[in-house]
Scaffold this motif. Structure first.
Motif, short mmCIF file in Angstrom:
data_model
loop_
_atom_site.label_atom_id
_atom_site.label_comp_id
_atom_site.label_asym_id
_atom_site.label_seq_id
_atom_site.Cartn_x
_atom_site.Cartn_y
_atom_site.Cartn_z
N SER A 1 0.79 -1.21 -0.23
CA SER A 1 0.08 -0.15 -0.05
C SER A 1 0.81 1.27 -0.03
O SER A 1 0.19 2.53 -0.46
CB SER A 1 -0.78 -0.12 1.26
OG SER A 1 -0.18 -0.09 2.06
N VAL A 2 2.04 1.24 0.26
CA VAL A 2 3.01 2.36 0.07
C VAL A 2 3.63 2.11 -1.41
O VAL A 2 3.99 0.86 -1.71
CB VAL A 2 3.98 2.92 1.18
CG1 VAL A 2 3.27 3.35 2.26
CG2 VAL A 2 4.76 1.70 1.55
N ARG B 1 5.93 18.10 5.42
CA ARG B 1 4.43 18.90 5.59
C ARG B 1 4.24 19.67 4.08
O ARG B 1 3.11 19.75 3.72
CB ARG B 1 4.64 19.80 6.51
CG ARG B 1 3.80 20.96 6.54
CD ARG B 1 3.21 21.81 8.03
NE ARG B 1 4.30 22.83 8.07
CZ ARG B 1 4.25 24.20 7.95
NH1 ARG B 1 2.93 24.41 7.69
NH2 ARG B 1 5.14 24.91 8.26
N CYS C 1 7.44 10.84 -3.57
CA CYS C 1 7.32 9.74 -2.37
C CYS C 1 6.12 9.84 -1.57
O CYS C 1 5.65 10.95 -1.29
CB CYS C 1 8.73 10.21 -1.55
SG CYS C 1 10.22 9.59 -2.18
N ASP C 2 5.62 8.75 -1.28
CA ASP C 2 4.49 8.85 -0.39
C ASP C 2 4.85 8.58 0.99
O ASP C 2 3.86 8.74 1.82
CB ASP C 2 3.08 7.85 -1.04
CG ASP C 2 3.65 6.49 -1.24
OD1 ASP C 2 4.64 6.17 -1.10
OD2 ASP C 2 2.79 5.72 -1.42
N ALA C 3 5.90 8.19 1.21
CA ALA C 3 6.18 7.81 2.65
C ALA C 3 7.84 8.06 2.98
O ALA C 3 8.56 8.01 2.09
CB ALA C 3 5.84 6.36 2.94
N GLY D 1 3.03 17.50 1.64
CA GLY D 1 2.20 16.69 1.85
C GLY D 1 2.14 15.12 1.46
O GLY D 1 1.54 14.30 1.07
N VAL D 2 3.43 14.68 2.29
CA VAL D 2 3.72 13.14 2.43
C VAL D 2 2.84 12.37 3.33
O VAL D 2 2.10 13.24 4.17
CB VAL D 2 5.19 13.04 3.01
CG1 VAL D 2 5.27 11.55 3.38
CG2 VAL D 2 6.10 13.52 1.86
N ARG D 3 2.34 11.21 2.85
CA ARG D 3 1.10 10.73 3.30
C ARG D 3 1.36 9.81 4.61
O ARG D 3 0.67 9.79 5.53
CB ARG D 3 0.37 9.86 2.37
CG ARG D 3 -0.31 10.43 1.37
CD ARG D 3 -1.38 9.34 0.91
NE ARG D 3 -0.86 8.35 0.02
CZ ARG D 3 -0.84 7.02 0.28
NH1 ARG D 3 -1.70 6.90 1.56
NH2 ARG D 3 -0.20 6.12 0.00
N ARG D 4 2.92 9.30 4.86
CA ARG D 4 3.03 8.87 5.98
C ARG D 4 4.48 9.12 6.27
O ARG D 4 5.31 9.22 5.48
CB ARG D 4 2.88 7.15 5.76
CG ARG D 4 1.59 6.58 5.57
CD ARG D 4 1.75 5.19 5.16
NE ARG D 4 0.35 4.68 4.52
CZ ARG D 4 -0.29 4.21 4.85
NH1 ARG D 4 -0.57 4.10 6.28
NH2 ARG D 4 -1.57 3.74 4.31
N PRO E 1 1.42 13.66 9.31
CA PRO E 1 1.07 12.29 9.61
C PRO E 1 2.04 11.40 10.12
O PRO E 1 2.56 10.41 9.59
CB PRO E 1 0.28 11.77 8.45
CG PRO E 1 1.10 12.25 7.37
CD PRO E 1 1.51 13.58 7.84
#
Ligand code: NAD
Ligand code: DAU
Length: 345
Positions: free
Chosen positions: A4-5, A115, A77-79, A118-121, A172
């Motif tokens: 999921s990442v 921040r 990057c999402d995380a 808007g990185v998700r994790r 997050p």
């Protein structure tokens, strides 16, 4: 296998746990993993040799304190998992400047850019040392932080910046507090690889004080699995203990290593203690277990495999025991009184 990442930035990805975590994520099917590392004395590209050709892997040589480099690396990057740190307690007792810079300011810079983009994790990798000395019982995540060394104080300060970013801006971020970790690719200044490599070179094994201090050992694979669970299922603003559940006195770890190597206990040298040395750490781990994690590698097996790894991988650790290592060794150990055991080495 789907994950999921999709693209994880692993800061400190050329260090001990970070390089193992990069390998772990690629094995788990994360499509893109970027290691971001300043390559300090503790960072080592050779620890990533087996993933360099992986199509999903990328390496960035940069400092987490550099805003523009962090921003460029974070795009897409999402995380983020932040392992980048100065990590050795003994070095923090000699000079703590870099500890404050990387562990506090660097964490702040990462949080700010995460921040903005808007990185998700965001997982911030911290340590059981933030609880300070735990003479009895088990530390829970709600316990007060009572760090006692410059290293652990800087890690606790980094955690405070994380919590501030969660509360103030909704970043997050979760925090993990891992216990003493061992396994392949650990720089030989740390206790277990130092004892193994000194023993393999026939040098004395410097045990601080009476050697009755207690650490809770966790294999690096179990630590990585715990961080992945915190990444996927952790609640922002929460901390999660990751303890191996294998408490051991230092002296008994040294004896186990010598036994595996078939060497005499005469190599053990008790030397004057680390100033402010915490006697015991111990973690309650039910919070992370409730999210589905548990450690799987028992200590005798993990230690045997680790000793075997160092025996086989002299090509990895011999170059690290270089002139700079010798200089550090002299500074940290040279002035210590020998309390018991061989005098020279
Ligand atoms: P390590 O010293 O092996 O690796 C740290 C890495 O961070 C190195 O590759 C270094 O080059 C890099 N680095 C240092 N300063 C940097 C900077 N300013 N910018 C970018 N990269 C930088 O450490 P480790 O044992 O792998 O620990 C990783 C993390 O886990 C640390 O945050 C540490 O506090 C935490 N931790 C470690 C243990 C343990 O027993 N090893 C246990 C609990 C928590
Ligand atoms: O508990 C987690 C922490 O574990 C991490 O946050 C740190 O980054 C990591 O370095 C480690 O800190 P410790 O101080 O516990 O680890 P170290 O390997 O330095 O020492 C382990 C124990 O062994 C400790 O009680 C001190 C002792 N020791 C260490 C060295 C290097 C010796 O007796 N002799 C030594 O030469």
């Amino acid at each position: 296998m789907g994950h999921s990442v999709q693209h994880v930035l692993v800061t400190g990805g050329a260090g001990f746990i970070g390089s193992n975590f990069v390998r772990y994520l690629l094995r788990r099917g994360v499509p893109r993993v970027t290691a971001y590392d300043k390559l300090t004395y503790a960072g080592n590209r050779a620890s990533l040799a087996d993933v360099e050709d992986h199509p999903g892997f990328r390496f960035i040589h940069a400092d987490i304190c550099e805003r523009a480099d962090v921003a460029a690396a974070l795009r897409g990057c999402d995380a983020v998992v932040n392992f980048a740190a100065e990590t050795h307690v003994d070095r923090s007792l000699l000079d703590a400047d870099d500890f404050l810079r990387t562990n506090v300011v660097g964490t702040h810079v990462l949080l700010e850019q995460a921040r903005r983009l808007g990185v998700r994790r965001f997982v911030h990798v911290s340590t059981d040392e933030v609880y300070g000395d735990v003479p009895e019982g088990y530390s829970r995540e709600t316990d007060p932080l009572r760090p006692r060394s410059p290293y652990s104080a800087s890690k606790a300060a980094g955690e405070m910046m994380v919590l501030a970013a969660v509360a103030s801006y909704g970043v997050p971020a979760v925090i993990t507090r891992g216990s003493n970790t061992y396994g392949p690719y650990q720089y030989p200044e740390k206790f277990i690889p130092l004892m193994i490599t000194n023993a393999l070179e026939g040098r004395p094994l410097p045990v601080y004080g009476d050697g009755r201090q207690m650490r809770d050992w966790i294999h690096v694979e179990d630590h990585c699995a715990g961080i992945e669970v915190a990444l996927l299922r952790g609640v922002p603003g929460e901390a999660y203990n990751i303890g191996g559940g294998h408490p051991r006195e230092n002296l008994s770890v040294v004896r186990e290593i010598l036994q595996i190597l078939g060497l005499s206990e005469d190599l053990i040298q008790h030397v004057s203690d680390r100033p402010g040395h915490d006697r015991r750490y111990a973690l309650a781990t039910d919070k992370l277990r409730a999210l589905g994690w548990r450690p799987t590698i028992d200590f005798p097996r993990g230690l045997r495999e680790t000793v075997e790894w160092y025996r086989r991988r002299r090509d990895w650790w011999e170059p690290l025991r270089d002139a700079a290592f010798a200089e550090y060794y002299g500074r940290n150990y040279g002035g210590r009184a020998v309390l018991k055991g061989p005098e020279h080495g």
